[in-house]
Design a protein around this motif. Sequence first.
Motif, short mmCIF file in Angstrom:
data_model
loop_
_atom_site.label_atom_id
_atom_site.label_comp_id
_atom_site.label_asym_id
_atom_site.label_seq_id
_atom_site.Cartn_x
_atom_site.Cartn_y
_atom_site.Cartn_z
N GLY A 264 0.78 -1.22 0.00
CA GLY A 264 0.00 0.00 0.00
C GLY A 264 0.82 1.27 0.00
O GLY A 264 0.28 2.35 -0.21
N LEU A 265 2.11 1.17 0.24
CA LEU A 265 2.91 2.40 0.35
C LEU A 265 3.18 3.02 -1.00
O LEU A 265 3.03 4.22 -1.19
N LEU A 268 0.55 5.16 -2.54
CA LEU A 268 0.38 6.39 -1.78
C LEU A 268 1.42 7.42 -2.16
O LEU A 268 1.12 8.60 -2.36
N VAL A 269 2.66 6.95 -2.24
CA VAL A 269 3.73 7.88 -2.58
C VAL A 269 3.50 8.45 -3.98
O VAL A 269 3.64 9.65 -4.22
N LEU A 271 0.71 8.80 -5.44
CA LEU A 271 -0.41 9.73 -5.34
C LEU A 271 0.07 11.11 -4.94
O LEU A 271 -0.29 12.12 -5.56
N VAL A 272 0.85 11.17 -3.87
CA VAL A 272 1.30 12.47 -3.38
C VAL A 272 2.15 13.17 -4.42
O VAL A 272 1.99 14.35 -4.69
N VAL C 149 -4.52 14.69 -0.19
CA VAL C 149 -3.17 14.73 0.36
C VAL C 149 -3.21 14.54 1.87
O VAL C 149 -2.44 13.76 2.44
N VAL C 152 -4.02 11.00 2.85
CA VAL C 152 -2.99 10.03 2.54
C VAL C 152 -1.77 10.15 3.46
O VAL C 152 -1.13 9.16 3.78
N ILE C 156 0.61 7.10 4.93
CA ILE C 156 2.02 6.89 4.64
C ILE C 156 2.80 6.74 5.93
O ILE C 156 3.66 5.87 6.07
N GLN C 159 2.31 3.36 7.34
CA GLN C 159 3.11 2.37 6.63
C GLN C 159 4.55 2.39 7.09
O GLN C 159 5.17 1.36 7.30
#
Lengths: 289, 266, 399
Positions: A264-265, A268-269, A271-272, C149, C152, C156, C159
């Motif tokens: 899942g990381l 996410l990264v 996405l940002v 943002v 999320v 992060i 994680q």
Amino acid sequence: MATLSVALTIIVQAAMISALYALIAIGFTLIFGVGGVLNLAHGATITMGAFSAYYAGQLGLGIPGAILASVAIPALFAGLLYLGMVKRLEEEPIMVMITTLVVSVVIEQAIVVFEGTTNRSLPQLIEGQFSIAGATFQNLLGVMFVVSWIIIGLLFLFVNYTKTGKGILAVSMSHKGASLVGIKSSRINLITWIIAGAFAGIAGLFLGSWLTASFAMGQAQLVLSFSIVVVGGIGSIRGSVIGAYLIGFLEIATTNLVSSSLQGLAPLVVLVVVLLVKPEGLFGREFAE
Amino acid sequence: MSADTTAEEAATATVDDEISPDDGILAVDGLRKEFGGLVAVDDLSFAVQEQEILGFIGPNGAGKSTTFNCVTGTYPPTAGTVWYKGEEVTGTPPHEMVKRGMARTFQSFAPLEDRSVLKNVALSMMNDNLVTMDGLLGEFHEEARAICERVGLGDRLHQTPAELPHAGMLRLELGRALGTDPDLLLVDEPFAGLSGPEVESVSDLLLELRDEGMTLVVVDHNMRGLLQLIDRAIVINFGSLLAEGSPDEITNNPEVQEAYLGGGLE
Amino acid sequence: MTDNSKSRLRLLLGQLNPLGLPLRQKIGVFGLAFLIALPLLVSLPVVGQFVVMILPASSWELGLYNVAAALFFAMFAMSWDAVSGYTGEISFGHGLFFAVGGYTSAMLNMGHGLSPWVSVLGGVLLAAVAGVMIGVPALRVEGPYLSLVTLVAPLILLQLFIFMSDIFGGEQGLSNPENLVGLGFVSNYFLALGLFVAVFALLWALTRSNTGSILTAIREDEDAVSAAGLSKAKFKIFAFVLSGAIGGLAGAVYVHTPVGSPTPSELMSVIVNVEVIIAAVLGGMGTIVGAAVGGLFVAMLPDYLNLVEFTVPVIGKSISEMSFFLFAIVTLFLLNIFPGGVLRWGIALGRRATGRDGGKEGMAADGGQSPEDTGTNPVAQTMERYQEYYDNMFGGDDE
């Protein structure tokens, strides 16, 4: 030889699961593209689909019953959600986000109350495995892949060749413009939400069948959908599909090759980064207030 | 020094293409703005004299708004230089320009709908300080009230913008701009939708402001209310300078007449 | 201090005289007094029993404990309101700051042997930095994109936590750091209450001053803010940093009391992000007071529900088992009925009940000034009093 087999497994698995991700993301992006709102209950809708199938199985309705339940109930729910709450709040995307968020909590907590937090198994859709070049995969994955693409294909035809479908495209591009030519945006919105609900339901059926059903299964999917939709571009079906494959491959590769605890990381990264660098994604438009 | 002499001097000063920073309170040289393939402003150069009322005229789409957005910092120009009070300010962000003394009204009227007229004006008067005890005791309200009365909204202090008539919205725009205590005020299409008496009333206000030391630039595509008001005019079309001079001069300018569909300008 | 600010301070303090306040503020002062007197009240013979019954607990110690926890949450909710309620940049992952504050402080205290007070400071600083890291992207992305943002960011972080669980203690979290004021129920209660009051006062003063007007102006129309000569970037980042710092402060102090400990379930739960939004929205966004009240309510409601032993007939589950579910349903219900928050509704109701209806309900979002400053409603009266005093002091001249 081992590396080739690993690589093949990864590629095939990613290719198949990404189709499902695409299905989920398309529903999400349609709602955003057409209605301009983020439906944070989308993940819970997936969960609803899985558990609808589970209950159908419990009630002895068999596979057909499970399939029907997993499509109909979430679709119905999505439509009701739109009519009951979202429609009133269309001018306030923030309230829609908050409301759908709370709705998702209600759904998930209802499941916790009635089923607890343990995972539940769904009726097995397809048994068996198949193999490609020495690597074996579950038949279920293959079916998931085929069905997802059939649905995507049908959606593509629907959106490009039917009146209602074109209406969806029109509203997604411009509310004012669409209403000027007589397209009723509330009807289009309702149809969009129902479609998104149905897609989420099917996805829930497959995911629940492949893994298991649990109350929080929709959360990870929701987050994944964010990434896919942002990368692909809000409101773009094509973008969702391509984005799903990009993210899907990235995710599978990361968890298999680097570490499974990084699940899942990577999305996410991404996405940002995309949000900061190119918020419109690959095929999207600038979000205009 | 009468307004006429100033205008004459200005007209001769800007005949040569070189604009230098001291040519006026606002000097623009070679301003160019491109949007992708579209050239909205095409090497425009002009200067604004202190305490004059300059008219900035052009048909719709001529690039007037784009020019002023570049000048006020809404977006930076693709090329060219802008000087304000002798200093280069090209690309400076809008709030900085306001702090330096350049204010503008918005053609599309963007007041804060969630607060009264009085508080709208009061916002303009606030300092750019993060933590302050200001405002806890309702400071600025006296001064904001004075400005509201000045622009003719004295009896509408506590109404919200939604309750204002069209002319009132314009006055509110002026009030908000005045609240920043500007030396140069850019007024964007003020006369649209105003009746005759209202045009006069607003013009009188602008003249008063000029007499008190302010420099004004009034943008419009419609000559009607403008010609009596301004000392000097700049006409642009297709992003570049078409003509410059006194109101009479440009009224009689054949190119200007042609730009407005060949013929009379009223 | 100059003469000017001295007399303004005197004026301001004069306005705080409880007897002269409008009704709703009187209620607030009463509530505060009640909270302050609580430890005393519960130890009184008859009254004490009664008070304990009101509290969501079976004993006074547990009652104080729960209220203290609620106070931390209310602080956290206020920090959310300070940015999201005011600038309109909705933060969906505010738990990030709480977690950063709590974990940083715990690790500084235990890993590096710093005193708890210093560790808390460290937690606040790092949380403020986190605020900058969220605030800067906020300048570039708008609306729902920004909310994504913020949604999320804590994911992060979570994680990373899981990935580096050897440093951060993983699922179990870290063991308890030193307590700031020991283990006493009463002393920790007052620590929580004192901090709550301080945070409330700070945010209240800030949002009722020009800063509050500017923040709400940013929400309303950013271009208008620039046109007024104000740097919207500066204020936006400020809002995030302030909000982050306070959220971090709440988290940092929280772990240094027996009430909280540095574990993912307490500091990094996904649910807390939702809860803090619910708290502020139900109470009334953009008022600070609403967030405080909403925060207390949201934190204590599950405790109340847990006490109920009643079993729902058909479903066969007791209320306490369903508490979170019921909480969510109640929230949904309230959201629909009071979209502006309970506080605004309560104020309007109060005005109508006391016959002082200014005509329009609804507070302007910078906290207490309605557009209709005419008439006899308490807000207008206060405003006019300010104006009079101001005129008297400065002779009514400009500058």
